[in-house]
Design a protein around this motif. Structure first.
Motif, PDB file in Angstrom:
ATOM      1  N   PRO A 115       0.229   6.180   4.904  1.00  0.00           N
ATOM      2  CA  PRO A 115       0.035   6.602   3.502  1.00  0.00           C
ATOM      3  C   PRO A 115       1.078   7.591   3.022  1.00  0.00           C
ATOM      4  CG  PRO A 115      -2.062   6.566   4.669  1.00  0.00           C
ATOM      5  CD  PRO A 115      -1.002   6.323   5.699  1.00  0.00           C
ATOM      6  N   ASP A 116       1.553   8.468   3.915  1.00  0.00           N
ATOM      7  CA  ASP A 116       2.564   9.448   3.495  1.00  0.00           C
ATOM      8  C   ASP A 116       3.855   8.765   3.078  1.00  0.00           C
ATOM      9  OD1 ASP A 116       0.796  11.441   3.969  1.00  0.00           O
ATOM     10  OD2 ASP A 116       1.634  12.045   5.912  1.00  0.00           O
ATOM     11  N   ILE A 117       4.208   7.672   3.777  1.00  0.00           N
ATOM     12  CA  ILE A 117       5.423   6.936   3.426  1.00  0.00           C
ATOM     13  C   ILE A 117       5.261   6.271   2.060  1.00  0.00           C
ATOM     14  CG2 ILE A 117       6.904   4.998   4.067  1.00  0.00           C
ATOM     15  CD1 ILE A 117       6.328   5.634   6.982  1.00  0.00           C
ATOM     16  N   ILE A 118       4.095   5.660   1.859  1.00  0.00           N
ATOM     17  CA  ILE A 118       3.833   5.008   0.568  1.00  0.00           C
ATOM     18  C   ILE A 118       3.894   6.024  -0.567  1.00  0.00           C
ATOM     19  CG2 ILE A 118       2.135   3.737  -0.787  1.00  0.00           C
ATOM     20  CD1 ILE A 118       1.092   2.559   1.817  1.00  0.00           C
ATOM     21  N   GLN A 119       3.237   7.151  -0.366  1.00  0.00           N
ATOM     22  CA  GLN A 119       3.126   8.135  -1.443  1.00  0.00           C
ATOM     23  C   GLN A 119       4.438   8.854  -1.700  1.00  0.00           C
ATOM     24  OE1 GLN A 119       0.007  11.087  -0.863  1.00  0.00           O
ATOM     25  NE2 GLN A 119      -0.556  10.843  -2.995  1.00  0.00           N
ATOM     26  N   THR A 120       5.196   9.113  -0.643  1.00  0.00           N
ATOM     27  CA  THR A 120       6.414   9.913  -0.777  1.00  0.00           C
ATOM     28  C   THR A 120       7.633   9.083  -1.154  1.00  0.00           C
ATOM     29  OG1 THR A 120       5.554  11.427   0.896  1.00  0.00           O
ATOM     30  CG2 THR A 120       7.897  11.597   0.371  1.00  0.00           C
ATOM     31  N   HIS A 121       7.762   7.880  -0.578  1.00  0.00           N
ATOM     32  CA  HIS A 121       8.994   7.109  -0.735  1.00  0.00           C
ATOM     33  C   HIS A 121       8.857   5.899  -1.664  1.00  0.00           C
ATOM     34  CE1 HIS A 121      11.029   9.417   2.405  1.00  0.00           C
ATOM     35  NE2 HIS A 121       9.931   9.312   3.135  1.00  0.00           N
ATOM     36  N   ILE A 122       7.642   5.526  -2.014  1.00  0.00           N
ATOM     37  CA  ILE A 122       7.453   4.339  -2.867  1.00  0.00           C
ATOM     38  C   ILE A 122       6.856   4.718  -4.216  1.00  0.00           C
ATOM     39  CG2 ILE A 122       6.312   2.099  -3.076  1.00  0.00           C
ATOM     40  CD1 ILE A 122       6.387   1.871  -0.055  1.00  0.00           C
TER      41      ILE A 122
ATOM     42  N   THR B 190       3.870   0.999 -14.203  1.00  0.00           N
ATOM     43  CA  THR B 190       3.973   0.322 -12.908  1.00  0.00           C
ATOM     44  C   THR B 190       3.019   0.932 -11.901  1.00  0.00           C
ATOM     45  OG1 THR B 190       6.315  -0.051 -13.401  1.00  0.00           O
ATOM     46  CG2 THR B 190       5.587  -0.470 -11.155  1.00  0.00           C
ATOM     47  N   LEU B 191       2.881   2.257 -11.931  1.00  0.00           N
ATOM     48  CA  LEU B 191       1.949   2.928 -11.027  1.00  0.00           C
ATOM     49  C   LEU B 191       0.514   2.501 -11.334  1.00  0.00           C
ATOM     50  CD1 LEU B 191       1.711   5.057  -8.749  1.00  0.00           C
ATOM     51  CD2 LEU B 191       1.408   6.781 -10.550  1.00  0.00           C
ATOM     52  N   ALA B 192       0.176   2.370 -12.601  1.00  0.00           N
ATOM     53  CA  ALA B 192      -1.165   1.919 -12.979  1.00  0.00           C
ATOM     54  C   ALA B 192      -1.422   0.503 -12.506  1.00  0.00           C
ATOM     55  CB  ALA B 192      -1.339   2.009 -14.496  1.00  0.00           C
ATOM     56  N   SER B 193      -0.403  -0.370 -12.587  1.00  0.00           N
ATOM     57  CA  SER B 193      -0.559  -1.743 -12.110  1.00  0.00           C
ATOM     58  C   SER B 193      -0.727  -1.773 -10.599  1.00  0.00           C
ATOM     59  CB  SER B 193       0.655  -2.586 -12.518  1.00  0.00           C
ATOM     60  OG  SER B 193       0.775  -2.642 -13.922  1.00  0.00           O
ATOM     61  N   ALA B 194       0.028  -0.938  -9.892  1.00  0.00           N
ATOM     62  CA  ALA B 194      -0.080  -0.891  -8.433  1.00  0.00           C
ATOM     63  C   ALA B 194      -1.471  -0.443  -8.001  1.00  0.00           C
ATOM     64  CB  ALA B 194       0.978   0.042  -7.858  1.00  0.00           C
ATOM     65  N   ALA B 195      -2.091   0.447  -8.772  1.00  0.00           N
ATOM     66  CA  ALA B 195      -3.413   0.960  -8.420  1.00  0.00           C
ATOM     67  C   ALA B 195      -4.479  -0.130  -8.483  1.00  0.00           C
ATOM     68  CB  ALA B 195      -3.792   2.111  -9.342  1.00  0.00           C
ATOM     69  N   CYS B 196      -4.201  -1.215  -9.188  1.00  0.00           N
ATOM     70  CA  CYS B 196      -5.192  -2.284  -9.346  1.00  0.00           C
ATOM     71  C   CYS B 196      -5.104  -3.342  -8.253  1.00  0.00           C
ATOM     72  CB  CYS B 196      -5.021  -2.954 -10.711  1.00  0.00           C
ATOM     73  SG  CYS B 196      -5.255  -1.841 -12.108  1.00  0.00           S
TER      74      CYS B 196
ATOM     75  N   TYR C 260      -5.243   2.260  -4.829  1.00  0.00           N
ATOM     76  CA  TYR C 260      -5.923   2.961  -5.913  1.00  0.00           C
ATOM     77  C   TYR C 260      -6.101   4.433  -5.561  1.00  0.00           C
ATOM     78  CZ  TYR C 260      -9.507   4.451  -9.184  1.00  0.00           C
ATOM     79  OH  TYR C 260     -10.211   5.144 -10.135  1.00  0.00           O
ATOM     80  N   THR C 261      -6.512   4.700  -4.332  1.00  0.00           N
ATOM     81  CA  THR C 261      -6.694   6.090  -3.895  1.00  0.00           C
ATOM     82  C   THR C 261      -5.380   6.857  -3.926  1.00  0.00           C
ATOM     83  OG1 THR C 261      -8.521   5.415  -2.457  1.00  0.00           O
ATOM     84  CG2 THR C 261      -7.515   7.556  -2.014  1.00  0.00           C
ATOM     85  N   LEU C 262      -4.307   6.196  -3.472  1.00  0.00           N
ATOM     86  CA  LEU C 262      -3.006   6.871  -3.437  1.00  0.00           C
ATOM     87  C   LEU C 262      -2.415   7.027  -4.834  1.00  0.00           C
ATOM     88  CD1 LEU C 262      -1.419   5.088  -0.339  1.00  0.00           C
ATOM     89  CD2 LEU C 262      -2.411   7.387  -0.428  1.00  0.00           C
ATOM     90  N   CYS C 263      -2.609   6.004  -5.672  1.00  0.00           N
ATOM     91  CA  CYS C 263      -1.985   6.017  -7.006  1.00  0.00           C
ATOM     92  C   CYS C 263      -2.680   6.946  -7.990  1.00  0.00           C
ATOM     93  CB  CYS C 263      -1.967   4.604  -7.592  1.00  0.00           C
ATOM     94  SG  CYS C 263      -0.833   3.480  -6.761  1.00  0.00           S
ATOM     95  N   THR C 264      -3.872   7.375  -7.683  1.00  0.00           N
ATOM     96  CA  THR C 264      -4.596   8.243  -8.617  1.00  0.00           C
ATOM     97  C   THR C 264      -4.466   9.720  -8.272  1.00  0.00           C
ATOM     98  OG1 THR C 264      -6.609   7.840  -7.320  1.00  0.00           O
ATOM     99  CG2 THR C 264      -6.275   6.495  -9.300  1.00  0.00           C
ATOM    100  N   GLN C 265      -3.551  10.049  -7.373  1.00  0.00           N
ATOM    101  CA  GLN C 265      -3.299  11.459  -7.060  1.00  0.00           C
ATOM    102  C   GLN C 265      -2.686  12.146  -8.278  1.00  0.00           C
ATOM    103  OE1 GLN C 265      -4.210  12.952  -4.092  1.00  0.00           O
ATOM    104  NE2 GLN C 265      -5.179  10.957  -3.709  1.00  0.00           N
ATOM    105  N   ASP C 266      -3.252  13.285  -8.633  1.00  0.00           N
ATOM    106  CA  ASP C 266      -2.834  13.932  -9.889  1.00  0.00           C
ATOM    107  C   ASP C 266      -1.378  14.380  -9.854  1.00  0.00           C
ATOM    108  OD1 ASP C 266      -3.841  14.877 -12.560  1.00  0.00           O
ATOM    109  OD2 ASP C 266      -3.083  16.789 -11.781  1.00  0.00           O
ATOM    110  N   ILE C 267      -0.855  14.727  -8.682  1.00  0.00           N
ATOM    111  CA  ILE C 267       0.527  15.201  -8.606  1.00  0.00           C
ATOM    112  C   ILE C 267       1.501  14.112  -9.044  1.00  0.00           C
ATOM    113  CG2 ILE C 267       0.695  14.569  -6.162  1.00  0.00           C
ATOM    114  CD1 ILE C 267       2.451  17.491  -8.008  1.00  0.00           C
TER     115      ILE C 267
END
Length: 356
Positions: free
Chosen positions: A34-41, A49-55, A61-68
């Protein structure tokens, strides 16, 4: 700006996403740390695009909804939001920066265009304060950004014509843009400029983008020679009145420096009805209150939103032209009736005098 818009995110039913590496081997995205996905992707994606990925999967969805992630996207999309007041205010939205982006990124062309008779404008529910976050881009690069706060409770504000000025009278903002010197250059400027004017209601934690994103016209003033860039969004008002449809106009007044660069001298927002009259603060706040409460429809590409906005603006111009012609015909008919009545009275008077 990204090419498509986004609304609220709903957790997907899928639990994982399959990624095919080659014929005969496959893996799931859950095998990637998950750290690789969140940090590098995910950090390389824009908001839509982030909203589409969350679906696509529950893990994403959990990773894409991080407020940061959404906070950084808001700051890169609208640098004006990176101020202490807005940082705190956006954090109080229901889902923080994600909710703010969902409210502010879509254009108003996604809202319901039909005024309803059963939902009249209510000036008493208008917000007591408005915050404007404004960002101006030229060819994708930031030219100018500013945040202003406007109190709306004073009698002077509510009775005067509604107008928000971003610059003080003596302020001049220099830009690297060349001042257009011909019609073709004005058309190029119309294509290259992009403006965002986000109106935020801090108490209700609501936001809406009042700009058309792209300019609807760039014209040179016949007297002063200044360039006026106009952004227009059409909003609905009260059915059956001159404010059935209103235009929210943002006007950039620009001059030239000695070196030929374009200078911003005035940036203002006003609301005008179909008779060309500027609405006062009270009526404008009622319309803005309805817009802030309204729900936007569906997901569309930014280009489609802009095209729809231009069509609505052209339809608005046709409506105002027809309304003006209808008023002229009505006034002409009334003038004719008044003249006929005057002739009748005059003739009756002299017939009475002569027949005595």
């Amino acid at each position: 700006m990204a090419p498509s818009s986004t609304t609220t995110l709903t957790p997907p039913i899928l639990s994982s996403t399959t990624v095919t590496e080659d014929e005969g081997s496959a893996t799931t995205i859950s095998s990637i740390h998950p750290d690789i996905i969140q940090t590098h992707i995910l950090t390389r994606l824009d908001g839509p695009t982030l909203a589409s990925a969350a679906c696509t999967s529950s893990q994403l969805y959990t990773l894409c909804t991080q407020d940061i992630l959404w906070t950084n996207i808001c700051h890169s999309t609208w640098p004006s939001t990176n101020t202490p007041r807005l940082l705190h205010l956006i954090s109080t939205f229901p889902n923080g920066s994600r909710s703010f982006f969902s409210d502010s990124f879509p254009l108003l062309t996604n809202s319901d265009p039909t005024p309803t008779a059963d939902s009249p404008l209510n000036p008493d529910t208008s917000p007591p304060e408005l915050i404007s976050a404004v960002d101006l881009y030229y060819k994708g690069k930031l030219v100018f950004c500013k945040v202003i706060e406007t109190e709306t409770v004073s009698g002077w504000f509510r009775c005067s014509p509604f107008r928000l000025d971003l610059l003080d009278p003596k302020d001049v903002i220099s830009t690297p843009i060349r001042l257009p010197d011909c019609e073709d250059a004005c058309l190029e400027l119309e294509k290259d400029l992009a403006l965002s004017w986000i109106m935020i209601e801090p108490i209700g934690r609501r936001a809406v983008n009042l700009s058309s994103h792209k300019a609807v016209s760039v014209q040179r003033h016949w007297l002063s020679g200044e360039i006026q860039v106009r952004f227009v969004t059409i909003m609905t008002g009260e059915r059956g009145s001159s404010s059935e449809f209103v235009q929210c106009g943002i006007v950039l007044t620009c001059g030239g420096s000695e070196g030929g660069e374009l200078q911003l001298r005035e940036v203002s927002l006003h609301i005008e009805n179909m008779d060309g009259k500027h609405l006062n603060g009270k009526d404008s706040l009622a319309i803005l209150g309805r817009v802030l409460e309204g729900k936007k429809r569906g997901k569309r590409r930014r280009e489609e939103e802009e095209e729809d906005g231009r069509k609505k603006y052209q339809d608005y111009l046709e409506r105002t032209k027809e309304r003006k012609a209808r008023k002229l015909r009505t006034e002409g008919t009334l003038d004719t009736l008044c003249m006929a009545f005057g002739v009748l009275v005059f003739s009756s008077f002299w017939m009475f005098v002569l027949c005595r």
